[in-house]
Design an enzyme around this catalytic site. Sequence first.
Site, PDB file in Angstrom:
ATOM      1  N   CYS A  91       0.828  -1.215   0.000  1.00 52.73           N
ATOM      2  CA  CYS A  91       0.000   0.000   0.000  1.00 52.73           C
ATOM      3  C   CYS A  91       0.858   1.258   0.000  1.00 52.73           C
ATOM      4  CB  CYS A  91      -0.940  -0.004   1.202  1.00 52.73           C
ATOM      5  SG  CYS A  91      -0.117  -0.163   2.794  1.00 52.73           S
ATOM      6  N   HIS A 169      -2.801   1.355   6.997  1.00 50.29           N
ATOM      7  CA  HIS A 169      -2.959   1.387   5.552  1.00 50.29           C
ATOM      8  C   HIS A 169      -2.622   2.779   5.026  1.00 50.29           C
ATOM      9  CE1 HIS A 169      -4.372   0.288   1.629  1.00 50.29           C
ATOM     10  NE2 HIS A 169      -5.373   1.156   1.650  1.00 50.29           N
TER      11      HIS A 169
END
Length: 700
Positions: A91, A169
Amino acid sequence: MNKGWLELESDPGLFTLLVEDFGVKGVQVEEIYDLQSKCQGPVYGFIFLFKWIEESRSRRKVSTLVDETSVIDDDIVNNMFFAHQLIPNSCATHALLSVLLNCNNVDLGPTLSRMKDFTKGFSPESKGYAIGNAPELAKARNSHARPEPRHLPEKQNGISAVRTMEAFHFVSYVPIKGRLFELDGLKVYPIDHGPWADDEEWTDKARRVIMERIGLATAGEPYHDIRFNLMAVVPDRRMKYESKLHILKMNRQTVLEALQQLIRVTQPELIQSQKSQESQSPEEAKPANSKTVAPESTHPDGADEPASQGHTTATQSPPTKSKPVAKASASSINGVPPANPNPIVQRLPAFLDNHNYAKSPMQEEEDLAAGVGRSRVPVRQHQQYSDDEDDYDDDEEEEVRNTNSAIRYKRKGQVKQEHAAGAADGQLSVLQPNTINVLAEKLKESQKDLSIPLSIKTTGGGAAVAIVTHSQPSPTPSNESTDTASEIGSAFNSPLRSPIRSANPTRPSSPVTSHISKVLFGEEDGLLRIDCLRYNRAVRDLGPIISSGLLHLTEDGVFCPLAAADGGKSSPPSIKPGEEAQVTIKLDEKEGSEASGSKEKELLALLKCVEAEIANYEACLKEEVEKRKKFKIDDQRRTHNYDEFICTFISMLAQEGMLASLVEQNISVRRRQGVSIGRLHKQRKPDRRKRSRPYKAKRQ
């Protein structure tokens, strides 16, 4: 390659080095600490780290949730770089690529340029596969990741389900075609947050969206979790400071040429005397210099500082011998013999040839009051720095050495005194910093209304000199650099005195200082207590003017902005109507010599401001270079494998017979504190259930 991507820390130094390894030039990553403060300067995009708590994360599938903010038009989605995250732990790379590949004015390098061209028009899923199958990206990012620890098999089953769902994230916020988009690789579509207002930047809207997301805007009780991080992808500050320094140094040379031209027009007798000085041999300069040291040390006006005059023989020499002595001092200080005894050096006339422009004006004042010589070596060392990959330090060092003793000037008041009295052996003295404060203050007051041209008529020929400057920095990618260099740099990194020390008035203790001020300005001692903070404010206000455009002195004596910097790193900003001011300096034969002095004061004040800005930008550039070195040191500490050292240490403990006792002692301490180790905690629950069933049956 699906299982070979390691986790990355949310560190701006790590992302900056990763961008360099990708081959991108002119980009760095900075951390944002305050969401309520306006972002200064251009920002390519934001990288936001937050806690990921959705249950679908463990399945590593793209979420199919769609709301009214999702963009489902394939033409819009495929024309931007938006990729699905198909590989775990990628990510951070997705967020960084989403910012870089959606910018048109960034030098991506060969690797990312090839990927951008290859994936143009692809679907988000195809772009995700392209990222996952790029070995260059995986190799670059894994080189900055911390090595994963080797977990024992029995420890894997002991992780609770709650801890399994805790993860972080990365997403990115990027402006695309006038609208703010949130690009999340775990969502099927990009999120459109709409356009921003006409009177704001896109970063303002992005900050509001992020504040609403983490709950800072409402200050609600459920939003006290501070486990988030925000980073901004911005232009490389080193290149920006180097470009500003290039413009400032060109402007400094232009102002020096204008001063020399002014002296040639207004006082040609000084030029002739300078030529006669240069024609004399260095052998004649030595006895003349030795004869004049004693009278200067016993001068009644300089009784308060004999030590200073004794140490500064080169700068306190008579007018006829000032040049050779300055050369000798320069060669002795640098420790390098001169290649040519009479080198051809571009110099200022004697009027301007006694001041050291490579030295801070505040430091000169302190040295003069403390009785320290002006040719001290440590004063020049503040601009010398080096970096392995940067090659601009050598030029700076040579320039500081050359300007330390070659560029000096003779004070104007002494010239007037010699002309009035007809004396042939006048006294030389360096222009005091308190007079420079007055010059800068007068220049600042004269430029309050930049729409009114300033005309100063002096004695001399009919040539006209027009200084064309900008009233404010242009809104181009270097919009905030001047504020940073002038405000922050002058307070922390500038060789000027700090505001606390500058709050004290300048010292009028020496009668020489009072005499110089009276000769130059014809005013009383009230000017001697000028607050140095006013000079710093003048430098800060003039900073955007003298560092936003490159000036050029034409043959007919006119300052003009260049359309493009010849050989420079960047072109000066464009000039908009109403954003420029002309300071016209005319040379008229009808006026007297007082106007000539005021014009020279204006140019000297402008030169001082240019020098102060150069010192500020050099300090900021040095700080950025040192910061980049620290990034590399932290990266080496992060990626180093300490397993070999740990194994060697444990084996040494085993050889000494200390390992078994230490392990047993550690286990006993943990048992007393109630800390579970290994499988002991896992075997308690099944045993407890087996014993509870027969106990309940007996009671029934």
